[in-house]
Design a protein around this motif. Structure first.
Motif, PDB file in Angstrom:
ATOM      1  N   ASN A  38       0.807  -1.223   0.000  1.00 30.57           N
ATOM      2  CA  ASN A  38       0.000   0.000   0.000  1.00 30.57           C
ATOM      3  C   ASN A  38       0.842   1.275   0.000  1.00 30.57           C
ATOM      4  N   CYS A  39       1.900   1.274  -0.790  1.00 30.77           N
ATOM      5  CA  CYS A  39       2.735   2.469  -0.909  1.00 30.77           C
ATOM      6  C   CYS A  39       2.299   3.284  -2.123  1.00 30.77           C
ATOM      7  N   ASN A  40       2.415   4.585  -2.017  1.00 26.67           N
ATOM      8  CA  ASN A  40       2.053   5.504  -3.098  1.00 26.67           C
ATOM      9  C   ASN A  40       3.261   6.322  -3.489  1.00 26.67           C
ATOM     10  N   MET A  41       3.548   6.386  -4.799  1.00 24.19           N
ATOM     11  CA  MET A  41       4.650   7.204  -5.318  1.00 24.19           C
ATOM     12  C   MET A  41       4.090   8.153  -6.354  1.00 24.19           C
ATOM     13  N   HIS A  42       4.650   9.335  -6.389  1.00 22.26           N
ATOM     14  CA  HIS A  42       4.186  10.334  -7.332  1.00 22.26           C
ATOM     15  C   HIS A  42       5.329  10.792  -8.239  1.00 22.26           C
ATOM     16  N   LYS A  43       4.993  11.562  -9.210  1.00 24.50           N
ATOM     17  CA  LYS A  43       5.897  12.045 -10.240  1.00 24.50           C
ATOM     18  C   LYS A  43       7.254  12.474  -9.673  1.00 24.50           C
ATOM     19  N   GLY A  44       8.329  11.997 -10.312  1.00 26.16           N
ATOM     20  CA  GLY A  44       9.667  12.446  -9.966  1.00 26.16           C
ATOM     21  C   GLY A  44      10.304  11.782  -8.759  1.00 26.16           C
ATOM     22  N   VAL A  45       9.686  10.759  -8.189  1.00 25.96           N
ATOM     23  CA  VAL A  45      10.259  10.084  -7.023  1.00 25.96           C
ATOM     24  C   VAL A  45      11.497   9.299  -7.451  1.00 25.96           C
ATOM     25  N   THR A  46      12.543   9.341  -6.613  1.00 27.52           N
ATOM     26  CA  THR A  46      13.779   8.601  -6.864  1.00 27.52           C
ATOM     27  C   THR A  46      14.185   7.816  -5.633  1.00 27.52           C
ATOM     28  N   PHE A  47      14.525   6.526  -5.843  1.00 27.43           N
ATOM     29  CA  PHE A  47      15.099   5.668  -4.812  1.00 27.43           C
ATOM     30  C   PHE A  47      16.524   5.396  -5.260  1.00 27.43           C
ATOM     31  N   GLY A  48      17.502   5.967  -4.579  1.00 33.84           N
ATOM     32  CA  GLY A  48      18.884   5.798  -4.982  1.00 33.84           C
ATOM     33  C   GLY A  48      19.676   4.908  -4.051  1.00 33.84           C
ATOM     34  N   ARG A  49      20.677   4.266  -4.608  1.00 32.61           N
ATOM     35  CA  ARG A  49      21.575   3.395  -3.846  1.00 32.61           C
ATOM     36  C   ARG A  49      22.812   4.193  -3.455  1.00 32.61           C
ATOM     37  N   GLU A  50      23.258   3.995  -2.231  1.00 30.78           N
ATOM     38  CA  GLU A  50      24.523   4.561  -1.755  1.00 30.78           C
ATOM     39  C   GLU A  50      25.551   3.445  -1.876  1.00 30.78           C
ATOM     40  N   ASN A  51      26.679   3.716  -2.494  1.00 29.84           N
ATOM     41  CA  ASN A  51      27.659   2.665  -2.770  1.00 29.84           C
ATOM     42  C   ASN A  51      28.781   2.547  -1.752  1.00 29.84           C
ATOM     43  N   ARG A  52      28.832   3.444  -0.780  1.00 24.88           N
ATOM     44  CA  ARG A  52      29.887   3.391   0.238  1.00 24.88           C
ATOM     45  C   ARG A  52      29.427   4.132   1.480  1.00 24.88           C
ATOM     46  N   GLY A  53      30.169   3.961   2.545  1.00 27.88           N
ATOM     47  CA  GLY A  53      29.856   4.678   3.777  1.00 27.88           C
ATOM     48  C   GLY A  53      28.812   3.983   4.627  1.00 27.88           C
ATOM     49  N   LYS A  54      28.400   4.681   5.682  1.00 25.88           N
ATOM     50  CA  LYS A  54      27.491   4.076   6.660  1.00 25.88           C
ATOM     51  C   LYS A  54      26.086   3.825   6.124  1.00 25.88           C
ATOM     52  N   ARG A  55      25.712   4.482   5.037  1.00 24.68           N
ATOM     53  CA  ARG A  55      24.382   4.271   4.455  1.00 24.68           C
ATOM     54  C   ARG A  55      24.438   3.442   3.169  1.00 24.68           C
ATOM     55  N   LYS A  56      25.476   2.636   3.031  1.00 23.08           N
ATOM     56  CA  LYS A  56      25.619   1.805   1.837  1.00 23.08           C
ATOM     57  C   LYS A  56      24.390   0.909   1.685  1.00 23.08           C
ATOM     58  N   GLY A  57      23.829   0.869   0.487  1.00 23.54           N
ATOM     59  CA  GLY A  57      22.661   0.040   0.210  1.00 23.54           C
ATOM     60  C   GLY A  57      21.529   0.838  -0.404  1.00 23.54           C
ATOM     61  N   ALA A  58      20.373   0.194  -0.494  1.00 15.29           N
ATOM     62  CA  ALA A  58      19.183   0.800  -1.105  1.00 15.29           C
ATOM     63  C   ALA A  58      18.080   0.925  -0.058  1.00 15.29           C
ATOM     64  N   PRO A  59      17.131   1.835  -0.275  1.00 14.25           N
ATOM     65  CA  PRO A  59      16.052   2.067   0.692  1.00 14.25           C
ATOM     66  C   PRO A  59      15.116   0.867   0.880  1.00 14.25           C
ATOM     67  N   VAL A  60      14.573   0.781   2.093  1.00  7.62           N
ATOM     68  CA  VAL A  60      13.556  -0.209   2.427  1.00  7.62           C
ATOM     69  C   VAL A  60      12.367   0.550   3.001  1.00  7.62           C
ATOM     70  N   LEU A  61      11.214   0.395   2.366  1.00  4.92           N
ATOM     71  CA  LEU A  61       9.999   1.072   2.821  1.00  4.92           C
ATOM     72  C   LEU A  61       9.067   0.089   3.504  1.00  4.92           C
ATOM     73  N   GLY A  62       8.450   0.531   4.578  1.00  5.87           N
ATOM     74  CA  GLY A  62       7.433  -0.256   5.255  1.00  5.87           C
ATOM     75  C   GLY A  62       6.116  -0.170   4.509  1.00  5.87           C
ATOM     76  N   ASP A  63       5.032  -0.469   5.186  1.00  4.28           N
ATOM     77  CA  ASP A  63       3.694  -0.431   4.596  1.00  4.28           C
ATOM     78  C   ASP A  63       3.077   0.959   4.761  1.00  4.28           C
ATOM     79  N   CYS A  64       2.206   1.312   3.829  1.00  3.90           N
ATOM     80  CA  CYS A  64       1.471   2.583   3.872  1.00  3.90           C
ATOM     81  C   CYS A  64       2.412   3.780   3.936  1.00  3.90           C
ATOM     82  N   VAL A  65       3.298   3.845   2.951  1.00  2.00           N
ATOM     83  CA  VAL A  65       4.215   4.982   2.823  1.00  2.00           C
ATOM     84  C   VAL A  65       3.755   5.811   1.632  1.00  2.00           C
ATOM     85  N   TRP A  66       3.630   7.119   1.834  1.00  2.00           N
ATOM     86  CA  TRP A  66       3.203   8.049   0.776  1.00  2.00           C
ATOM     87  C   TRP A  66       4.391   8.932   0.440  1.00  2.00           C
ATOM     88  N   LEU A  67       4.810   8.916  -0.846  1.00  2.00           N
ATOM     89  CA  LEU A  67       5.965   9.694  -1.300  1.00  2.00           C
ATOM     90  C   LEU A  67       5.498  10.790  -2.235  1.00  2.00           C
TER      91      LEU A  67
END
Length: 123
Positions: A38-67
Motif C-alpha cells: 500500500n505504498c504511493n509514489m508520485h511524479k519524480g520520485v527517486t530511490f537511490g543506492r549509496e555505494n559506500r559509507g554508513k548508508r551503503k545500500g538501497a532504501p527499504v519502505l514499510g507499509d502505507c508509505v506516501w511519497l
C-alpha cells in the motif's frame, strides 16, 4: 533496469501489493530497493543506492508509505509504516513509523495516522 513510460523500475524489485503510482512519470527505483504494501509514489520520485559509507545500500519502505512529488530516498535507510514524505524532501536517514518527513535536511515529525486519507488502492 526496465524503463517504460518514463518509469525505471526493475522487474526484480521487491514490491508489496497495493502499489499506486500517481501521475507516474520520471519515477526511478533502484532494483535493490524494497517497497512495502500500500505504498504511493508520485511524479519524480527517486530511490537511490549509496555505494559506500554508513548508508551503503538501497532504501527499504514499510507499509502505507506516501511519497510526494520529487521526493528522493537515498541509501540503505529504512522508512517505517505509516510514513508521509512531503514533496521535494530528501531522505537519507531512517524514519520511524507514524511520521511525516519534510525538507532537507529531513525533519521528522511524529504523527499517528500520518497517511490517513492519503493512501490509494489499499489492499
Amino acid at each position: 533496469m526496465a524503463c517504460k513510460y518514463g518509469l525505471e523500475i526493475a522487474p526484480a524489485t521487491s514490491i508489496g501489493e497495493g502499489l499506486y503510482l500517481g501521475h507516474a512519470f520520471g519515477i526511478t527505483v533502484n532494483p535493490n530497493a524494497v517497497i512495502g504494501r500500500n505504498c504511493n509514489m508520485h511524479k519524480g520520485v527517486t530511490f537511490g543506492r549509496e555505494n559506500r559509507g554508513k548508508r551503503k545500500g538501497a532504501p527499504v519502505l514499510g507499509d502505507c508509505v506516501w511519497l510526494g512529488v520529487n521526493s528522493t530516498i537515498v541509501g540503505g535507510v529504512r522508512l517505517g509504516n505509516d510514513v508521509l514524505v512531503a514533496p521535494n524532501t530528501y531522505v537519507n536517514c531512517d524514519v520511524p513509523s507514524h511520521s511525516i518527513v519534510i525538507g532537507h535536511p529531513c525533519k521528522i515529525i511524529s504523527r499517528d495516522g500520518a497517511t490517513d486519507e492519503y493512501i490509494n488502492n489499499r489492499v
